[in-house]
Design an enzyme around this catalytic site. Structure first.
Site, PDB file in Angstrom:
ATOM      1  N   SER A   1     -13.440   4.963 -21.525  1.00 13.75           N
ATOM      2  CA  SER A   1     -14.399   4.386 -20.587  1.00 13.75           C
ATOM      3  C   SER A   1     -15.028   5.492 -19.742  1.00 13.75           C
ATOM      4  O   SER A   1     -15.637   6.411 -20.283  1.00 13.75           O
ATOM      5  CB  SER A   1     -13.711   3.310 -19.743  1.00 13.75           C
ATOM      6  OG  SER A   1     -14.638   2.543 -19.021  1.00 13.75           O
TER       7      SER A   1
ATOM      8  N   ASP B   1     -17.948  -5.671 -25.271  1.00 14.52           N
ATOM      9  CA  ASP B   1     -17.921  -4.547 -24.347  1.00 14.52           C
ATOM     10  C   ASP B   1     -19.355  -4.112 -24.073  1.00 14.52           C
ATOM     11  O   ASP B   1     -20.101  -3.845 -25.018  1.00 14.52           O
ATOM     12  CB  ASP B   1     -17.129  -3.398 -24.986  1.00 14.52           C
ATOM     13  CG  ASP B   1     -16.950  -2.202 -24.072  1.00 14.52           C
ATOM     14  OD1 ASP B   1     -17.583  -2.144 -23.006  1.00 14.52           O
ATOM     15  OD2 ASP B   1     -16.170  -1.301 -24.446  1.00 14.52           O
TER      16      ASP B   1
ATOM     17  N   HIS C   1     -13.497  -4.588 -23.834  1.00 19.00           N
ATOM     18  CA  HIS C   1     -13.358  -3.231 -23.320  1.00 19.00           C
ATOM     19  C   HIS C   1     -11.914  -2.926 -22.926  1.00 19.00           C
ATOM     20  O   HIS C   1     -11.284  -3.698 -22.207  1.00 19.00           O
ATOM     21  CB  HIS C   1     -14.276  -3.093 -22.103  1.00 19.00           C
ATOM     22  CG  HIS C   1     -14.301  -1.737 -21.489  1.00 19.00           C
ATOM     23  ND1 HIS C   1     -15.058  -0.714 -22.006  1.00 19.00           N
ATOM     24  CD2 HIS C   1     -13.678  -1.224 -20.391  1.00 19.00           C
ATOM     25  CE1 HIS C   1     -14.913   0.358 -21.249  1.00 19.00           C
ATOM     26  NE2 HIS C   1     -14.067   0.077 -20.266  1.00 19.00           N
TER      27      HIS C   1
END
Length: 328
Positions: A156, A260, A290
């Site tokens: 991320s 996501d 995600h």
């Protein structure tokens, strides 16, 4: 268009009381994240007894080093930056995963605790990470690392940092040859306001997953970008835009998830690197949101870890003098 959630994920949501999405003020997001972390602790497997952990700091920026007991080295160095939108997270975020990587890939892992928004803005998280990276390169022999076999890794916001660090290091005459790989897990690589024209038709995830998908959605990313004070057109932050340097990137492993807002960030960055002649590998997780591997009881989390170790093995196998079987 997106398909259906994996049943295993829906089962987890039912067991845990519903869907969680990180929204709100920074204080509210930090409280939600802390609550999630506490709820997950009892589900986590124990940390490996085979891995030694040491801690230190570079000018106040804390780090942890993970090394398999009995390994003298020099070992490849995995330089880890945690996720959390540059707003949440710390050395504990990836603690278990860093231990798994150290144990199963024979890498020494350096895990970095960069400063967070809203106390700081970009590029401070990148600058903090680079400071520890440069320390690690200069002092690799002190912890059994090989300064000629670095790879960056993160998920991320940490995946964004893994690519940002690579972009910077590959411009550094003294350090560029030592960086041999990138592991970019569900990374942020572009801003929807500044997607290059040739990738716009492929960049749909931020709209597909704008609201209501688990963990983060497009609205979450708006919040993270706002408090990081990012410049949408800055190639040092959004590495899809660093086109002049793509050809210098090392082999890069990607992971992406269907539900996501950052799904297509991985796909367009991979396309750009491929176009520049960079070897890539990519594992995609249909039906999953995600960073789903945060939830250890979801069966796909085990598959993710297995694939990640194979992806790291692929990175390591391309380093000079290495074979895949040397590491995993």
């Amino acid at each position: 268009m997106p398909g259906q959630y994996a049943q295993s994920w829906l089962d987890w949501e039912a067991q845990s009381g519903g869907r969680s999405v990180l929204h709100g003020t920074p204080d509210e997001i930090k409280a939600m994240y802390a609550g999630l972390s506490q709820a997950l602790k009892p589900m986590a497997p124990p940390f490996s007894e085979n891995v030694d952990v040491t801690e230190g700091d570079v000018d106040g920026i804390k780090y942890r080093i993970y090394k398999l007991k009995g390994e003298r080295g020099p070992l490849p160095i995995a330089f880890n930056t945690h996720g959390g939108g540059w707003m949440v997270g710390d050395l504990d975020t990836d603690h278990l995963l860093c231990g798994v990587i150290a144990e199963h890939t024979k890498s020494v892992v350096v895990n970095v605790d960069y400063r967070l928004t809203p106390d700081v803005a970009y590029p401070v998280p990148l600058e903090d990470s680079l400071k520890v990276y440069k320390w690690a390169a200069a002092n690799a022999s002190s912890f059994g690392g090989d300064p000629d076999k670095f790879y960056t890794i993160g998920g991320s916001a940490g995946g964004a940092l893994a690519l940002q660090i690579a972009n910077k290091i590959k411009k550094d005459p003294q350090l560029k040859d030592g960086l041999k790989g990138v592991v970019a897990l569900v990374p942020a690589t572009t801003h929807w306001e500044a997607v290059p024209e040739k990738y716009k038709s492929k960049y749909k995830a931020v709209e597909d997953n704008k609201t209501g998908v688990p963990i983060i959605d497009g609205e979450s990313m708006e919040i993270f970008f706002k408090y990081a004070k990012v410049d949408p057109s800055d190639p040092d932050t959004f590495t899809l835009l660093a086109e002049d340097n793509h050809k210098n990137f090392p082999p890069t492993y990607f992971a992406s998830c269907e539900f996501d807002p950052l799904r297509d960030d991985a796909y367009v960055m991979e396309a750009a690197l491929k176009e520049a002649g960079v070897p890539t590998k990519h594992d995609h997780y249909p039906g999953m949101p995600h960073y789903f591997w945060l939830i250890p009881t979801v069966p796909e989390s085990k598959i993710f870890v297995e694939n990640l170790l194979q992806g790291i093995g692929w990175i390591l196998s391309q380093m000079k003098g290495a074979t895949r079987s040397s590491y995993i």
